[in-house]
Design a protein around this motif. Structure first.
Motif, mmCIF file in Angstrom:
data_model
loop_
_atom_site.group_PDB
_atom_site.id
_atom_site.type_symbol
_atom_site.label_atom_id
_atom_site.label_comp_id
_atom_site.label_asym_id
_atom_site.label_seq_id
_atom_site.Cartn_x
_atom_site.Cartn_y
_atom_site.Cartn_z
ATOM 1 N N UNK A 91 0.750 -1.247 -0.029
ATOM 2 C CA UNK A 91 0.142 0.101 0.084
ATOM 3 C C UNK A 91 0.934 1.287 0.173
ATOM 4 N N UNK A 92 1.988 1.041 0.737
ATOM 5 C CA UNK A 92 2.989 2.318 0.642
ATOM 6 C C UNK A 92 3.477 2.556 -0.464
ATOM 7 N N UNK A 99 2.194 9.448 -5.862
ATOM 8 C CA UNK A 99 3.023 10.768 -5.616
ATOM 9 C C UNK A 99 3.968 11.163 -6.221
ATOM 10 N N UNK A 100 4.921 10.044 -6.442
ATOM 11 C CA UNK A 100 6.087 10.409 -7.212
ATOM 12 C C UNK A 100 5.715 10.595 -8.831
ATOM 13 N N UNK A 101 4.765 10.125 -9.013
ATOM 14 C CA UNK A 101 4.392 10.156 -10.619
ATOM 15 C C UNK A 101 4.362 11.555 -11.086
ATOM 16 N N UNK A 102 3.772 12.289 -10.111
ATOM 17 C CA UNK A 102 3.735 13.859 -10.280
ATOM 18 C C UNK A 102 4.948 14.472 -10.414
ATOM 19 N N UNK A 156 11.366 -1.224 2.015
ATOM 20 C CA UNK A 156 10.854 -0.064 2.728
ATOM 21 C C UNK A 156 10.341 0.877 1.484
ATOM 22 N N UNK A 157 8.822 1.290 1.497
ATOM 23 C CA UNK A 157 8.423 2.124 0.611
ATOM 24 C C UNK A 157 9.018 3.531 0.957
ATOM 25 N N UNK A 158 10.037 3.951 0.357
ATOM 26 C CA UNK A 158 10.815 5.103 0.388
ATOM 27 C C UNK A 158 10.065 6.313 -0.244
ATOM 28 N N UNK A 159 9.497 6.098 -1.313
ATOM 29 C CA UNK A 159 8.646 7.501 -1.757
ATOM 30 C C UNK A 159 7.391 7.696 -0.744
ATOM 31 N N UNK A 160 6.838 6.744 -0.266
ATOM 32 C CA UNK A 160 5.930 7.042 0.923
ATOM 33 C C UNK A 160 6.722 7.964 2.193
ATOM 34 N N UNK A 162 9.216 9.503 2.250
ATOM 35 C CA UNK A 162 9.856 10.768 1.874
ATOM 36 C C UNK A 162 8.895 11.951 1.596
ATOM 37 N N UNK A 163 7.809 11.433 0.967
ATOM 38 C CA UNK A 163 6.869 12.404 0.379
ATOM 39 C C UNK A 163 5.660 12.357 1.220
#
Length: 168
Positions: A91-92, A99-102, A156-160, A162-163
């Motif tokens: 899910x993360x 979010x990172x796609x933007x 670990x879902x780093x984009x989640x 960090x953003x």
């Protein structure tokens, strides 16, 4: 009230070989079979009528494999918790990846390259968990948990993180 009227009685309850404490039959005493083969020291007969003879070390190895196949309650609960962690990681990755796609065009990442990488990142926790369970089936339990712990650190879902959900 007679014994026949008792709601919890079954035919054969009066059997003297019935163990009252555990509701199992007492083991029957069986005389040794005179036709049974005499085995040399260090060997054991395995199975009924199979004629298979093994050394005690081999019989112990078979018992260890049976024990390894069975999983304890604590290990089962720990697998459930780790499975939940991997589900949260999935899910993360979805939330963080969307979010990172933007931001991805600003990072000079082509959308053609981003979409497969996004789906691979989303599927990675599931693939790691299922592959670990499959490949560590016959191994000791600590091998399974070592690989699952390694995956929990690596995936670990780093984009989640960090953003975040609302930050950008």
């Amino acid at each position: 009230m007679s014994r026949d009227d008792d709601a919890l009685s079954w035919e054969g309850d009066e059997d003297p070989t019935l163990d009252v404490g555990t509701a199992r039959r007492a083991p029957e005493r069986v005389a040794p079979d005179p036709a049974a083969p005499v085995l040399p020291d260090g060997y054991t007969a395995v199975g009924r009528g199979s004629g298979e003879v093994v050394r005690p070390e081999e019989a112990a190895a078979d018992d260890a494999q049976v024990d390894a196949a069975q999983i304890g309650n604590v290990a089962l609960v720990a697998l459930g918790i780790l499975g939940g962690v991997y589900l949260l990681y999935t899910i993360g990755w979805i939330i963080g990846g969307l979010r990172l796609q933007v931001i991805a065009p600003a990072l000079l990442v082509s959308p053609v390259a981003y979409v497969p990488a996004f789906w691979l990142a989303v599927l990675a926790p599931f693939l790691w968990f299922s592959t670990t369970l499959l490949l560590t089936r016959g191994r000791p339990t600590w091998h399974r948990f070592a690989w699952l712990a390694a995956g929990a650190v690596l995936l670990v879902p780093w984009p989640f993180i960090m953003i975040g959900v609302v930050g950008q």
